[in-house]
Design a protein around this motif. Structure first.
Motif, PDB file in Angstrom:
ATOM      1  N   ALA A  22       0.838  -1.207   0.000  1.00 47.33           N
ATOM      2  CA  ALA A  22       0.000   0.000   0.000  1.00 47.33           C
ATOM      3  C   ALA A  22       0.871   1.255   0.000  1.00 47.33           C
ATOM      4  N   GLY A  23       1.905   1.238   0.804  1.00 49.07           N
ATOM      5  CA  GLY A  23       2.807   2.389   0.855  1.00 49.07           C
ATOM      6  C   GLY A  23       3.497   2.637  -0.469  1.00 49.07           C
ATOM      7  N   MET A  24       3.833   1.561  -1.170  1.00 50.44           N
ATOM      8  CA  MET A  24       4.502   1.722  -2.466  1.00 50.44           C
ATOM      9  C   MET A  24       3.569   2.397  -3.476  1.00 50.44           C
ATOM     10  N   LEU A  25       2.312   1.985  -3.507  1.00 48.30           N
ATOM     11  CA  LEU A  25       1.369   2.589  -4.445  1.00 48.30           C
ATOM     12  C   LEU A  25       1.186   4.076  -4.148  1.00 48.30           C
ATOM     13  N   VAL A  26       1.003   4.395  -2.864  1.00 47.72           N
ATOM     14  CA  VAL A  26       0.817   5.808  -2.490  1.00 47.72           C
ATOM     15  C   VAL A  26       2.075   6.610  -2.818  1.00 47.72           C
ATOM     16  N   GLY A  27       3.227   6.064  -2.472  1.00 47.08           N
ATOM     17  CA  GLY A  27       4.480   6.781  -2.704  1.00 47.08           C
ATOM     18  C   GLY A  27       4.731   7.046  -4.172  1.00 47.08           C
ATOM     19  N   MET A  28       4.481   6.052  -5.016  1.00 43.72           N
ATOM     20  CA  MET A  28       4.691   6.242  -6.456  1.00 43.72           C
ATOM     21  C   MET A  28       3.745   7.310  -7.006  1.00 43.72           C
ATOM     22  N   LEU A  29       2.468   7.254  -6.579  1.00 52.22           N
ATOM     23  CA  LEU A  29       1.512   8.252  -7.060  1.00 52.22           C
ATOM     24  C   LEU A  29       1.907   9.655  -6.613  1.00 52.22           C
ATOM     25  N   VAL A  30       2.317   9.763  -5.358  1.00 54.48           N
ATOM     26  CA  VAL A  30       2.696  11.074  -4.818  1.00 54.48           C
ATOM     27  C   VAL A  30       3.904  11.626  -5.571  1.00 54.48           C
ATOM     28  N   GLY A  31       4.874  10.762  -5.819  1.00 48.76           N
ATOM     29  CA  GLY A  31       6.063  11.233  -6.522  1.00 48.76           C
ATOM     30  C   GLY A  31       5.766  11.657  -7.947  1.00 48.76           C
ATOM     31  N   MET A  32       4.785  11.013  -8.578  1.00 47.27           N
ATOM     32  CA  MET A  32       4.524  11.274  -9.990  1.00 47.27           C
ATOM     33  C   MET A  32       3.785  12.581 -10.237  1.00 47.27           C
ATOM     34  N   PHE A  33       3.046  13.073  -9.255  1.00 48.26           N
ATOM     35  CA  PHE A  33       2.246  14.268  -9.497  1.00 48.26           C
ATOM     36  C   PHE A  33       2.895  15.491  -8.873  1.00 48.26           C
ATOM     37  N   PRO A  34       3.370  16.420  -9.696  1.00 47.13           N
ATOM     38  CA  PRO A  34       4.004  17.636  -9.172  1.00 47.13           C
ATOM     39  C   PRO A  34       3.057  18.377  -8.238  1.00 47.13           C
ATOM     40  N   GLY A  35       3.577  18.845  -7.131  1.00 46.24           N
ATOM     41  CA  GLY A  35       2.755  19.537  -6.130  1.00 46.24           C
ATOM     42  C   GLY A  35       2.539  18.677  -4.906  1.00 46.24           C
TER      43      GLY A  35
END
Length: 500
Positions: A22-35
């Motif tokens: 779960a943490g990996m999915l959230v982390g990847m999404l967060v990193g991918m979206f500027p802001g």
């Protein structure tokens, strides 16, 4: 040996592995979206992990920390916009490579060297953390107070372009830390008769407000719209044998820079990435290619920024001093779980230290594997509309904050700090030192008062270690004040010489 096995086995629990996913999915999404930043994601996730077992909660937070470090390279390479500040240097060569039809190669090289950087930093953590903690165990209140002051001055002087604004932010954090009842006398301080403030300002409300709501309000008010479409022609993915040889040297240089910068509180991946890229360019035979699509530039920048994670973890675990803003937030969560980072952690809970290091390594391997296998599918996520993302963030901020205390006052407090965070952001006052002051304020206060009780007013300067650390803190402040003046003088001399 028992502690090592126990720490390792704790990570293999199905619940912990699920939390890492779960943490990996959230982390990847967060990193991918500027802001969206890793600090904001960890702060938001901490509201939902407080009810979990500490190991499971740490698995979520640490994996977000690692995965965001991979995900933020994708927008840097494909749309020339860094996902987080740590990937600024990636844009120098990553985006030119993408325009040349080598986006796939840049993405894979970035993922590989990021994993190398993190694993190398964890090796350093394994060797450096225990000796550092053993040294810190000999420290008395005077030395610990001096360590806290030195860490705060270094982080404040680095975290902001203006030392005055950094000091102001640190002072605000220290003031917030004093609100509530005095830990020794029990007297109310700055509560203004509000009963909900007797226990102090809720840490979760502060970090969600400063990093989540403030960023959300800033995005809504500025209506930032990224018209740049991601580059769709990705080209080939895997490096050739010659390209592997070509990136070996810059990867080593970037890793060394990242390891050194990582142990400096507040320096972070953005500074390391820029320094690593610059050092690799200075010794490269193809320095003229840097900034024009050099695979060496991508390798150096991403290795350096990724290699800071272990250094940041080292100071956090061994000294209780957060290495960056993400670790500052994580310390708050650990304290809520009853875990006090610092030298005593290595004595009281050595298996937990092993568990934390293992989670970092497992999270790196897991995220690298997903990056290598599912990269084309992840690239398509950049097409998701940002309004949906921000709406989700707002809902999670509100629900998560309320869930921590079941008290609407905490939510109101979060919104107030969101507005304060927006004002600070628009005034270029960094939020990181505020969190640092909030975390380290009680530690500094308790050690200062104990030092004064035990050794008297001269105790801080009588002892060589504390005196040396305080002198270094003073040098950090004076250096921060003098740096802009010296820079202006150099620029004036340069312009004068050019005009002559």
């Amino acid at each position: 040996m028992t502690a090592f096995v126990d720490g390792l086995m704790a990570v293999l629990e199905p619940t912990v592995l699920l939390c890492m996913g779960a943490g990996m999915l959230v982390g990847m999404l967060v990193g991918m979206f500027p802001g969206l930043t890793a600090t904001m994601a960890v702060a938001l996730a901490s509201t939902f992990t407080l009810t979990l077992d500490p190991v499971a909660g740490l698995a979520v937070l640490l994996t977000i920390y690692v995965a965001a470090n991979f995900g933020d390279r994708i927008p840097s390479i494909l749309i020339n916009t860094p996902g987080t500040p740590a990937s600024i240097a990636t844009t120098f060569d990553g985006y030119p490579m993408a325009r040349d039809g080598r986006a796939g190669l840049a993405l894979i090289v970035s993922a590989l060297v990021s994993a190398v950087g993190i694993v190398a930093s964890m090796v350093m953590f394994s060797f450096a953390a225990v000796p550092l903690a053993q040294l810190a165990l000999r420290f008395g209140p005077s030395e610990m107070f001096a360590v806290v002051i030195l860490a705060m001055t270094i982080m404040i002087s680095i975290a902001s372009k203006s030392l005055a604004k950094g000091l102001l932010a640190g002072a605000i954090g220290l003031f917030i830390a004093t609100i509530g009842r005095d830990p020794i006398t029990g007297d109310a301080r700055f509560t203004f008769g509000i009963r909900d403030l007797n226990g102090g300002i809720d840490f979760i409300a502060v970090i969600i407000g400063l990093f989540g709501i403030a960023e959300l309000l800033d995005q809504l008010l500025t209506h930032r719209k990224h018209d740049v479409k991601p580059i769709s022609a990705l080209g080939r993915w895997w490096p050739t044998r010659d390209e592997y040889k070509q990136i070996a040297k810059p990867t080593g240089i970037g890793g060394l820079v990242g390891l050194i910068v990582g142990v400096i509180p507040g320096a972070g991946g953005d500074i390391a990435g820029l320094l690593g890229w610059d050092r690799a360019r200075s010794v490269s035979r193809n320095k003229e290619q840097f900034g024009k699509g050099s695979v060496e530039g991508v390798a150096a920048a991403d290795t350096a920024s990724s290699a800071t994670l272990g250094g940041s973890l080292t100071t956090t675990m061994a000294l209780g001093i957060p290495g960056d803003s993400v670790m500052a937030v994580m310390i708050g969560s650990m304290i809520v779980w009853g875990i006090q980072p610092g030298p005593s952690l290595f004595v009281n809970e050595p298996s937990l230290v092993i568990t934390i290091a293992t989670i970092m390594v497992f999270a790196t391997i897991l995220t690298l594997a997903i990056n290598l296998v599912r990269m084309p599918a992840m690239v398509k996520l950049l097409d998701l509309p940002l309004p949906y993302i921000w709406t989700t963030v707002l809902v999670f901020c509100l629900v998560g904050t309320y869930a921590t205390t079941n008290n609407i006052f905490t939510v109101v407090l979060m919104l107030i700090f969101g507005v304060i965070g927006l004002i600070l952001k628009r005034s270029s006052i960094p939020a990181g030192p505020i969190v640092l002051g909030l975390i380290l304020g009680p530690l500094a206060e308790s050690n200062l008062r104990r030092s004064l009780l035990i050794d008297g007013p001269t105790g801080l300067i009588d002892k060589p270690i504390s005196a040396t650390l305080l002198v270094l803190a003073a040098i950090a402040v004076i250096g921060g004040l003098a740096a802009p003046i010296l820079k202006r003088r150099r620029e004036r001399r340069l312009s004068t010489s050019i005009s002559e």
